[in-house]
Design an enzyme around this catalytic site. Structure first.
Site, PDB file in Angstrom:
ATOM      1  N   CYS A 188      58.630  11.623  61.993  1.00 20.93           N
ATOM      2  CA  CYS A 188      57.539  12.396  61.395  1.00 20.93           C
ATOM      3  C   CYS A 188      56.304  12.359  62.303  1.00 20.93           C
ATOM      4  O   CYS A 188      56.239  11.590  63.278  1.00 20.93           O
ATOM      5  CB  CYS A 188      57.192  11.849  60.011  1.00 20.93           C
ATOM      6  SG  CYS A 188      56.194  10.351  60.041  1.00 20.93           S
TER       7      CYS A 188
ATOM      8  N   GLU B 208      60.323   3.699  61.422  1.00 17.20           N
ATOM      9  CA  GLU B 208      59.886   3.575  62.818  1.00 17.20           C
ATOM     10  C   GLU B 208      58.654   2.687  62.927  1.00 17.20           C
ATOM     11  O   GLU B 208      58.558   1.835  63.806  1.00 17.20           O
ATOM     12  CB  GLU B 208      59.552   4.962  63.396  1.00 17.20           C
ATOM     13  CG  GLU B 208      60.730   5.898  63.530  1.00 17.20           C
ATOM     14  CD  GLU B 208      60.973   6.747  62.287  1.00 17.20           C
ATOM     15  OE1 GLU B 208      60.673   6.279  61.164  1.00 17.20           O
ATOM     16  OE2 GLU B 208      61.467   7.869  62.439  1.00 17.20           O
TER      17      GLU B 208
HETATM   18  N1  THU Z   1      60.929   8.513  56.718  1.00 17.15           N
HETATM   19  C1  THU Z   1      61.070   7.604  57.718  1.00 17.15           C
HETATM   20  O1  THU Z   1      61.235   6.394  57.467  1.00 17.15           O
HETATM   21  N2  THU Z   1      61.048   8.049  58.986  1.00 17.15           N
HETATM   22  C2  THU Z   1      60.911   9.349  59.361  1.00 17.15           C
HETATM   23  O2  THU Z   1      60.827   9.643  60.550  1.00 17.15           O
HETATM   24  C3  THU Z   1      60.881  10.393  58.337  1.00 17.15           C
HETATM   25  C4  THU Z   1      60.729   9.924  56.938  1.00 17.15           C
HETATM   26  C5  THU Z   1      60.945   8.039  55.337  1.00 17.15           C
HETATM   27  C6  THU Z   1      59.623   8.154  54.619  1.00 17.15           C
HETATM   28  C7  THU Z   1      60.088   8.214  53.175  1.00 17.15           C
HETATM   29  O3  THU Z   1      60.283   6.898  52.704  1.00 17.15           O
HETATM   30  C8  THU Z   1      61.422   8.915  53.249  1.00 17.15           C
HETATM   31  O4  THU Z   1      61.854   8.813  54.591  1.00 17.15           O
HETATM   32  C9  THU Z   1      61.363  10.371  52.836  1.00 17.15           C
HETATM   33  O5  THU Z   1      60.382  11.055  53.520  1.00 17.15           O
END
Ligand code: THU
Length: 162
Positions: free
Chosen positions: A112, A75
């Site tokens: 997140c 994001e």
């Molecule tokens: N991740 C994202 O790219 N977006 C989110 O909203 C949640 C988590 C990624 C971060 C990390 O590279 C992987 O997912 C595992 O947490």
């Protein structure tokens, strides 16, 4: 003392076939873009694809690093790209999908906490709502009408003004 209740409404679709053509296309793009993730540590590949109000499409995927904390979520990669290439153009909708290589990918995931803060700032800055389409590679799809719905009582720049 008073009790305050804050709640928000969002739409839940059984699968992508319930979406209009533009939203379904964007979610399919996000599903494709999961393949561009660099996620050798988590094996959790996330794709975020946004449509700007001028019709342009900007994509991002998560980019991890051996120094784990510096990894970037899909994001925020997409938000930074959009703000860099089209700084004056509002984001209309962002679709977020993921491929959990070692698990299942059949339900929506939600951004997140750090990404919620970034999305909220962008929405406040552009003063137009950012719609979120959340879906896995299959299964239910959530549509949330504005990014700030995901960050109740969030901190914003308005607190910093003097
Ligand atoms: N991740 C994202 O790219 N977006 C989110 O909203 C949640 C988590 C990624 C971060 C990390 O590279 C992987 O997912 C595992 O947490």
């Amino acid at each position: 003392m008073e009790k305050h209740l804050q709640q928000f409404e969002f739409s839940v679709y059984d699968d992508i076939t319930g979406l209009n053509d533009a939203d379904a296309w964007l979610l399919n793009e996000a599903r494709e873009v999961t393949q561009h993730a660099y996620a050798p540590y988590s094996h959790f590949q996330v794709g975020a694809v946004m449509r700007l109000v001028n019709g342009e499409i900007i994509a991002g995927s998560n980019q991890e690093n051996a120094s784990f904390p510096i990894g970037l979520c899909a994001e925020r990669v997409a938000l930074a790209a959009a703000a860099s290439v089209y700084p004056e153009v509002a984001i209309e909708t962002i679709a977020i999908s993921y491929h959990n290589v070692n698990g299942e990918s059949g339900h929506p995931i939600s951004p997140c906490g750090i990404c919620r803060q970034s999305l909220a700032e962008t929405e406040n800055r552009q003063q137009e709502p950012i719609r979120l389409i959340l879906g896995g590679l299959s299964g239910k799809v959530f549509i949330i009408e504005r990014a700030n719905d995901l960050l109740p009582l969030g901190f914003s720049g308005s607190e910093l003004s003097i």
